[in-house]
Design an enzyme around this catalytic site. Structure first.
Site, PDB file in Angstrom:
ATOM      1  CB  SER A  96     -56.805  61.945 -18.756  1.00  0.00           C
ATOM      2  OG  SER A  96     -56.570  62.102 -20.173  1.00  0.00           O
ATOM      3  CG  ASP A 217     -62.247  56.770 -22.544  1.00  0.00           C
ATOM      4  OD1 ASP A 217     -62.214  57.921 -23.211  1.00  0.00           O
ATOM      5  OD2 ASP A 217     -61.325  56.909 -21.639  1.00  0.00           O
ATOM      6  CG  HIS A 246     -61.449  60.443 -21.003  1.00  0.00           C
ATOM      7  ND1 HIS A 246     -60.709  59.591 -21.196  1.00  0.00           N
ATOM      8  CD2 HIS A 246     -60.784  61.496 -20.781  1.00  0.00           C
ATOM      9  CE1 HIS A 246     -59.426  59.870 -20.848  1.00  0.00           C
ATOM     10  NE2 HIS A 246     -59.488  61.070 -20.507  1.00  0.00           N
TER      11      HIS A 246
END
Length: 265
Positions: A96, A217, A246
């Site tokens: 991320s 996600d 995620h």
């Protein structure tokens, strides 16, 4: 400087291989997010783990609100860690927020990185003309307002959505590390991340990348993986995981480890 940073960000090097592998966690977690992935790699790599300065496991006094206004300060931290450890080549796995830190670090110091593996990465979360990031500005402002009004309630709602899959242990773990963050730091970092736009620099990346994206996600639409593949400058592959969420390193560590091992070959 180097030793202070290594201590402040809880840097660890574990494993017995010759090559270095960095595992960099994303927003709302800390290095413990990799604990189920780690055993797959310690026999073959010297694995570098650290906590982002915003993580709840780091003394909040180290978080300088004037300095960490963009991703560049986080890139400085990563590169300073690698220099302090005398690393001259490494593979990098970033989740991320840290996927984008890795991208920026590789632009600055391409010779340092053999491969970038980008899990749930997004160069921009906001929708734009001809670009689907997943969020409208009004939606993001509502998230910030909810975080500010009642952080505990926000975490309790956000953690299950982010994990996606029905894995209560993963929701519990993500909730724990979100609660460990000081709410004002969590909000500040969220604003920094959601206001970032790295689309213009993707073409400067020359290091080979593997983009890892789950089928569903809540934070990153699947179309973003295709966008990254088409706009990153180096040789790129996409690995789509047929799972939800995620945080695959929390919800499906065995599956993710297989994909990572394949990407690192």
């Amino acid at each position: 400087m180097g030793n202070i940073l290594l201590e402040a960000l809880n840097v660890r090097v574990v494993g017995s291989g010759e090559r270095f592998l960095v595992l960099a966690h994303g927003f709302g977690t800390d290095q413990s997010a990799w604990q189920r992935i780690l055993p797959f790699f310690t026999p073959h790599y010297r694995v570098i783990l650290y906590d982002l300065v915003c993580a709840g496991s780091v003394n909040p006094d180290y978080f300088d609100f004037r300095r960490y206004t963009s991703l560049d300060a986080y890139v400085d931290d990563l590169l300073n860690i690698l220099d302090a450890l005398s690393v001259d080549r490494c593979a990098y796995v970033g989740h991320s927020f840290s996927a984008m830190i890795g991208i920026l670090a590789s632009i600055r110091r391409p010779e340092l990185f053999t491969k970038l593996i980008l899990i749930g990465a997004s160069p921009r979360f906001l929708n734009d003309k001809d670009y689907h990031g997943g969020f409208e500005l009004g939606e993001i402002e509502k998230v910030f307002s909810a975080m500010e009004a009642n952080y505990e309630a926000w975490v309790n709602g956000f953690a299950p959505l982010a994990v996606g899959a029905d894995v209560p242990a993963a929701v519990q773990e993500f909730s724990r590390t979100l609660f460990n963050m000081r709410p004002d730091i969590s909000l500040f970092v969220s604003r920094t991340v959601f206001n970032s736009d790295l689309r213009g620099v993707l073409g400067l990346v020359r290091v080979p990348c593997c983009i890892v994206q789950t089928a569903k996600d809540v934070s990153v639409p699947a179309s973003v993986a295709a966008y990254l593949k088409n706009h990153l400058g180096g040789r790129n592959t996409v690995e789509m995981l047929n799972i939800e969420g995620h945080l695959p390193h929390l919800s499906a560590p065995g599956l993710l480890a297989q994909v990572l091992r394949r990407a690192l070959r």
